[in-house]
Design an enzyme around this catalytic site. Structure first.
Site, PDB file in Angstrom:
ATOM      1  N   THR A   1       0.816  -1.208   0.000  1.00  0.00           N
ATOM      2  CA  THR A   1       0.000   0.000   0.000  1.00  0.00           C
ATOM      3  C   THR A   1       0.854   1.264   0.000  1.00  0.00           C
ATOM      4  O   THR A   1       1.977   1.257   0.508  1.00  0.00           O
ATOM      5  CB  THR A   1      -0.902  -0.003   1.253  1.00  0.00           C
ATOM      6  OG1 THR A   1      -1.539   1.258   1.388  1.00  0.00           O
ATOM      7  CG2 THR A   1      -0.103  -0.263   2.532  1.00  0.00           C
ATOM      8  N   ASP A   2       0.287   2.340  -0.511  1.00  0.00           N
ATOM      9  CA  ASP A   2       0.990   3.635  -0.461  1.00  0.00           C
ATOM     10  C   ASP A   2       1.061   4.188   0.964  1.00  0.00           C
ATOM     11  O   ASP A   2       1.824   5.118   1.241  1.00  0.00           O
ATOM     12  CB  ASP A   2       0.317   4.660  -1.391  1.00  0.00           C
ATOM     13  CG  ASP A   2      -1.158   4.919  -1.076  1.00  0.00           C
ATOM     14  OD1 ASP A   2      -1.703   4.296  -0.137  1.00  0.00           O
ATOM     15  OD2 ASP A   2      -1.773   5.743  -1.783  1.00  0.00           O
ATOM     16  N   GLU A   3       0.270   3.594   1.877  1.00  0.00           N
ATOM     17  CA  GLU A   3       0.238   4.123   3.249  1.00  0.00           C
ATOM     18  C   GLU A   3       1.550   3.920   3.989  1.00  0.00           C
ATOM     19  O   GLU A   3       1.755   4.517   5.048  1.00  0.00           O
ATOM     20  CB  GLU A   3      -0.896   3.467   4.038  1.00  0.00           C
ATOM     21  CG  GLU A   3      -2.252   3.782   3.471  1.00  0.00           C
ATOM     22  CD  GLU A   3      -3.379   3.425   4.425  1.00  0.00           C
ATOM     23  OE1 GLU A   3      -3.111   3.180   5.606  1.00  0.00           O
ATOM     24  OE2 GLU A   3      -4.519   3.398   3.963  1.00  0.00           O
TER      25      GLU A   3
ATOM     26  N   TYR B   1      -2.205  -0.585  11.039  1.00  0.00           N
ATOM     27  CA  TYR B   1      -2.280  -1.283   9.744  1.00  0.00           C
ATOM     28  C   TYR B   1      -1.071  -0.969   8.864  1.00  0.00           C
ATOM     29  O   TYR B   1      -0.363  -1.869   8.398  1.00  0.00           O
ATOM     30  CB  TYR B   1      -3.579  -0.896   9.009  1.00  0.00           C
ATOM     31  CG  TYR B   1      -3.528  -1.188   7.523  1.00  0.00           C
ATOM     32  CD1 TYR B   1      -3.528  -2.491   7.049  1.00  0.00           C
ATOM     33  CD2 TYR B   1      -3.462  -0.144   6.589  1.00  0.00           C
ATOM     34  CE1 TYR B   1      -3.461  -2.762   5.682  1.00  0.00           C
ATOM     35  CE2 TYR B   1      -3.401  -0.401   5.224  1.00  0.00           C
ATOM     36  CZ  TYR B   1      -3.397  -1.715   4.772  1.00  0.00           C
ATOM     37  OH  TYR B   1      -3.317  -1.986   3.430  1.00  0.00           O
TER      38      TYR B   1
ATOM     39  N   LYS C   1       2.117  -3.274   7.339  1.00  0.00           N
ATOM     40  CA  LYS C   1       2.397  -3.418   5.899  1.00  0.00           C
ATOM     41  C   LYS C   1       3.838  -2.980   5.609  1.00  0.00           C
ATOM     42  O   LYS C   1       4.539  -3.602   4.818  1.00  0.00           O
ATOM     43  CB  LYS C   1       1.412  -2.597   5.058  1.00  0.00           C
ATOM     44  CG  LYS C   1      -0.018  -3.094   5.078  1.00  0.00           C
ATOM     45  CD  LYS C   1      -0.211  -4.502   4.510  1.00  0.00           C
ATOM     46  CE  LYS C   1       0.018  -4.577   3.011  1.00  0.00           C
ATOM     47  NZ  LYS C   1      -0.356  -5.910   2.469  1.00  0.00           N
TER      48      LYS C   1
HETATM   49  P1  NAD Z   1      -9.742  -7.411   2.089  1.00  0.00           P
HETATM   50  O1  NAD Z   1      -9.785  -7.145   3.560  1.00  0.00           O
HETATM   51  O2  NAD Z   1     -10.946  -7.130   1.268  1.00  0.00           O
HETATM   52  O3  NAD Z   1      -9.386  -8.954   1.849  1.00  0.00           O
HETATM   53  C1  NAD Z   1      -8.394  -9.629   2.581  1.00  0.00           C
HETATM   54  C2  NAD Z   1      -8.512 -11.131   2.278  1.00  0.00           C
HETATM   55  O4  NAD Z   1      -7.441 -11.800   2.975  1.00  0.00           O
HETATM   56  C3  NAD Z   1      -9.824 -11.750   2.758  1.00  0.00           C
HETATM   57  O5  NAD Z   1     -10.328 -12.624   1.780  1.00  0.00           O
HETATM   58  C4  NAD Z   1      -9.419 -12.532   4.009  1.00  0.00           C
HETATM   59  O6  NAD Z   1     -10.232 -13.659   4.267  1.00  0.00           O
HETATM   60  C5  NAD Z   1      -7.985 -12.934   3.654  1.00  0.00           C
HETATM   61  N1  NAD Z   1      -7.161 -13.195   4.842  1.00  0.00           N
HETATM   62  C6  NAD Z   1      -7.017 -12.387   5.926  1.00  0.00           C
HETATM   63  N2  NAD Z   1      -6.188 -12.972   6.824  1.00  0.00           N
HETATM   64  C7  NAD Z   1      -5.781 -14.148   6.264  1.00  0.00           C
HETATM   65  C8  NAD Z   1      -4.893 -15.187   6.689  1.00  0.00           C
HETATM   66  N3  NAD Z   1      -4.266 -15.116   7.862  1.00  0.00           N
HETATM   67  N4  NAD Z   1      -4.699 -16.232   5.875  1.00  0.00           N
HETATM   68  C9  NAD Z   1      -5.329 -16.301   4.670  1.00  0.00           C
HETATM   69  N5  NAD Z   1      -6.182 -15.361   4.224  1.00  0.00           N
HETATM   70  C10 NAD Z   1      -6.399 -14.294   5.017  1.00  0.00           C
HETATM   71  O7  NAD Z   1      -8.465  -6.644   1.565  1.00  0.00           O
HETATM   72  P2  NAD Z   1      -8.254  -5.807   0.211  1.00  0.00           P
HETATM   73  O8  NAD Z   1      -8.784  -4.449   0.394  1.00  0.00           O
HETATM   74  O9  NAD Z   1      -8.715  -6.647  -0.917  1.00  0.00           O
HETATM   75  O10 NAD Z   1      -6.661  -5.707   0.188  1.00  0.00           O
HETATM   76  C11 NAD Z   1      -5.879  -6.769  -0.372  1.00  0.00           C
HETATM   77  C12 NAD Z   1      -4.424  -6.404  -0.308  1.00  0.00           C
HETATM   78  O11 NAD Z   1      -4.187  -5.219  -1.035  1.00  0.00           O
HETATM   79  C13 NAD Z   1      -3.900  -6.129   1.118  1.00  0.00           C
HETATM   80  O12 NAD Z   1      -2.598  -6.669   1.227  1.00  0.00           O
HETATM   81  C14 NAD Z   1      -3.872  -4.621   1.211  1.00  0.00           C
HETATM   82  O13 NAD Z   1      -2.887  -4.191   2.120  1.00  0.00           O
HETATM   83  C15 NAD Z   1      -3.526  -4.267  -0.216  1.00  0.00           C
HETATM   84  N6  NAD Z   1      -3.980  -2.935  -0.677  1.00  0.00           N
HETATM   85  C16 NAD Z   1      -5.302  -2.572  -0.531  1.00  0.00           C
HETATM   86  C17 NAD Z   1      -5.731  -1.350  -1.043  1.00  0.00           C
HETATM   87  C18 NAD Z   1      -7.192  -0.923  -0.952  1.00  0.00           C
HETATM   88  O14 NAD Z   1      -7.520   0.170  -1.397  1.00  0.00           O
HETATM   89  N7  NAD Z   1      -8.095  -1.737  -0.399  1.00  0.00           N
HETATM   90  C19 NAD Z   1      -4.810  -0.508  -1.689  1.00  0.00           C
HETATM   91  C20 NAD Z   1      -3.473  -0.896  -1.791  1.00  0.00           C
HETATM   92  C21 NAD Z   1      -3.083  -2.129  -1.296  1.00  0.00           C
HETATM   93  O1  DAU Z   2      -4.178   3.857   0.321  1.00  0.00           O
HETATM   94  C1  DAU Z   2      -4.378   2.475   0.257  1.00  0.00           C
HETATM   95  C2  DAU Z   2      -5.234   2.029   1.425  1.00  0.00           C
HETATM   96  O2  DAU Z   2      -6.560   2.457   1.136  1.00  0.00           O
HETATM   97  C3  DAU Z   2      -5.190   0.522   1.648  1.00  0.00           C
HETATM   98  O3  DAU Z   2      -3.891   0.155   2.046  1.00  0.00           O
HETATM   99  C4  DAU Z   2      -6.189   0.093   2.722  1.00  0.00           C
HETATM  100  O4  DAU Z   2      -6.212  -1.311   2.821  1.00  0.00           O
HETATM  101  C5  DAU Z   2      -7.566   0.603   2.323  1.00  0.00           C
HETATM  102  O5  DAU Z   2      -8.504   0.291   3.332  1.00  0.00           O
HETATM  103  C6  DAU Z   2      -7.533   2.112   2.094  1.00  0.00           C
HETATM  104  O6  DAU Z   2      -7.256   2.795   3.340  1.00  0.00           O
HETATM  105  P1  DAU Z   2      -8.058   4.131   3.767  1.00  0.00           P
HETATM  106  O7  DAU Z   2      -7.985   4.229   5.232  1.00  0.00           O
HETATM  107  O8  DAU Z   2      -7.621   5.274   2.930  1.00  0.00           O
HETATM  108  O9  DAU Z   2      -9.534   3.695   3.242  1.00  0.00           O
HETATM  109  P2  DAU Z   2     -11.003   3.852   3.889  1.00  0.00           P
HETATM  110  O10 DAU Z   2     -11.958   3.348   2.861  1.00  0.00           O
HETATM  111  O11 DAU Z   2     -11.073   3.263   5.248  1.00  0.00           O
HETATM  112  O12 DAU Z   2     -11.165   5.413   4.038  1.00  0.00           O
HETATM  113  C7  DAU Z   2     -10.969   6.296   2.943  1.00  0.00           C
HETATM  114  C8  DAU Z   2     -11.061   7.712   3.470  1.00  0.00           C
HETATM  115  O13 DAU Z   2     -12.417   7.981   3.865  1.00  0.00           O
HETATM  116  C9  DAU Z   2     -10.224   7.967   4.707  1.00  0.00           C
HETATM  117  O14 DAU Z   2      -9.711   9.300   4.639  1.00  0.00           O
HETATM  118  C10 DAU Z   2     -11.211   7.841   5.874  1.00  0.00           C
HETATM  119  C11 DAU Z   2     -12.491   8.346   5.250  1.00  0.00           C
HETATM  120  N1  DAU Z   2     -13.752   7.743   5.758  1.00  0.00           N
HETATM  121  C12 DAU Z   2     -13.837   6.376   5.831  1.00  0.00           C
HETATM  122  C13 DAU Z   2     -15.017   5.779   6.236  1.00  0.00           C
HETATM  123  C14 DAU Z   2     -15.133   4.275   6.336  1.00  0.00           C
HETATM  124  C15 DAU Z   2     -14.848   8.554   6.059  1.00  0.00           C
HETATM  125  O15 DAU Z   2     -14.777   9.805   5.977  1.00  0.00           O
HETATM  126  N2  DAU Z   2     -16.013   7.964   6.430  1.00  0.00           N
HETATM  127  C16 DAU Z   2     -16.150   6.602   6.544  1.00  0.00           C
HETATM  128  O16 DAU Z   2     -17.264   6.146   6.891  1.00  0.00           O
END
Ligand code: NAD
Ligand code: DAU
Length: 340
Positions: A129-131, A156, A160
């Site tokens: 992630t960019d975080e 989190y 990562k």
């Molecule tokens: P998500 O929470 O939707 O899915 C996570 C999946 O991992 C689920 O299916 C869960 O059952 C599985 N899992 C969790 N713990 C496990 C374990 N111990 N063993 C096996 N499986 C397990 O997550 P996401 O939003 O799809 O993110 C996927 C990946 O991408 C993560 O590594 C996250 O850090 C990265 N990422 C997410 C975002 C975003 O915007 N959501 C952006 C950049 C990177």
């Molecule tokens: O940048 C990549 C990341 O993006 C991933 O690594 C994470 O897995 C993914 O969850 C996401 O993280 P954020 O914390 O940015 O995403 P989230 O959807 O939780 O929130 C997006 C923005 O919206 C953040 O600034 C918090 C805000 N927010 C979130 C929720 C759930 C609100 O204002 N209201 C809400 O109800």
């Protein structure tokens, strides 16, 4: 610089029943017919086998299990040529409430996968992630690059960051054939309703008011999950070993702008939402400079029309109420406890 092409035939996708992992599995099935996918997923609250239901059984196999289970990894990794690692605890708010599962899955789980990749000589792609870079000020012209120092803010993102550094160490010390990608905020189908965009869409569909944290001016750099998938495929197959590639599609938007766009597209007035308690340590702004990925691998995003992507995402949640309804109340109950 041209990288040699790697042509995997049999890959393990961890977390393939989650949001981004399942979209990647759909992408591979659709775009790369020569590849078989083994999904390894623990099916936590965030994993749903429905996300990959209906895909051809001869192309996709689901193994329900934990990435921390070394014996299981020794049973399933042989015979595969790559691990693409998506599995994680992924939600910042959950990590603030209880960081322990984040340390276990994100750090210990990555360690176990790297050890398995080392023992069995398979390639490893690490999805991150960019975080890990922390945040930028709203008025800072800078964007993150591969050279930006790590400065994570939340439990989190710190787990990562730790997992990324394990990958670098395992590549340098043990020669594990690894690549890393760090992507910005994804949106699209199959995203859990705890996340910002699906939470607001499903609140509106239920006649409830969306919830905005803090002053709503925090900026996220949105990318459609399909573009994330195509980028990961390019990096897996043509990226240079030991290298990191940032993935982003120039999609910076403030939360309040995104929320107002959702409200407008769903026929609600632009002030029909609640301001709620801010996230502790809330990162202000993320912004990705994906020049390396674009120049070196020639990758370009295809879904750059955010309004069209939002419309399709709203339509998906409208049409898949049976998918999100069963988990909506428990998710909102958790938020209510946190004052959000
Ligand atoms: P998500 O929470 O939707 O899915 C996570 C999946 O991992 C689920 O299916 C869960 O059952 C599985 N899992 C969790 N713990 C496990 C374990 N111990 N063993 C096996 N499986 C397990 O997550 P996401 O939003 O799809 O993110 C996927 C990946 O991408 C993560 O590594 C996250 O850090 C990265 N990422 C997410 C975002 C975003 O915007 N959501 C952006 C950049 C990177
Ligand atoms: O940048 C990549 C990341 O993006 C991933 O690594 C994470 O897995 C993914 O969850 C996401 O993280 P954020 O914390 O940015 O995403 P989230 O959807 O939780 O929130 C997006 C923005 O919206 C953040 O600034 C918090 C805000 N927010 C979130 C929720 C759930 C609100 O204002 N209201 C809400 O109800």
């Amino acid at each position: 610089m041209n990288a040699a092409t790697f042509t995997p035939k049999n890959i393990i996708v961890t977390g393939g029943c989650g949001f981004i992992g399942s979209n990647f599995v759909h992408h591979v099935v659709r775009e790369h017919p020569e590849v078989h996918v083994t999904v390894l997923d623990k099916l936590t609250y965030a994993g749903n086998p429905e996300n990959i239901a209906g895909l051809p059984e001869d192309r996709v196999e689901l193994v329900v299990g934990d990435i921390c289970d070394a014996d299981l990894l020794d049973r399933i990794v042989p015979g595969h040529d790559a691990i693409v690692h998506y599995a994680a605890e992924s939600h910042n708010d959950n990590s603030i409430a209880d960081p322990r599962p984040f340390l276990r899955t994100n750090v210990e789980g990555t360690f176990q996968l790297l050890e398995a990749a080392r023992r069995h000589g398979v390639r490893y792609h690490h999805v991150s992630t960019d975080e890990v870079y922390g945040d930028l000020a709203l008025d800072d012209p800078a964007r993150f690059t591969e050279d930006t120092p790590y400065h994570p803010s939340s439990p989190y993102s710190s787990t990562k960051a730790a997992s990324d550094q394990l990958v670098r160490a395992w590549h340098r010390t043990y020669g594990v054939a690894a690549t890393i990608s760090n992507c910005s905020n994804n949106y699209g189908p199959y995203q859990h309703v705890e996340k910002f965009i699906p939470r607001q869409i499903t609140n509106i569909l239920m006649g409830r008011r969306p919830k905005l944290y803090g002053d709503g001016r925090n900026v996220r750099d949105w990318i459609h999950t399909e573009d994330h998938s195509s980028a990961v495929w390019e990096i897996l197959t043509r990226g240079r070993l030991g290298e990191t590639y940032l993935i982003g599609a120039d999609g910076e938007r403030s939360n309040i702008d995104v929320l107002r766009a959702i409200l407008e597209r769903m026929g609600r007035s632009s002030d029909d939402f609640d301001w709620v308690r801010d996230r502790p340590g809330h990162d202000r702004r993320y912004a990705i400079d994906a020049t390396k990925l674009r120049r070196e691998l020639g990758w370009e995003p295809a879904h750059t029309d955010f309004a069209a992507g939002l419309d399709a995402t709203i339509a998906w949640y409208r049409e898949h109420e049976e998918w999100w309804r069963p988990v909506k109340e428990a998710t909102e109950a958790k938020y209510a406890e946190q004052g959000q």
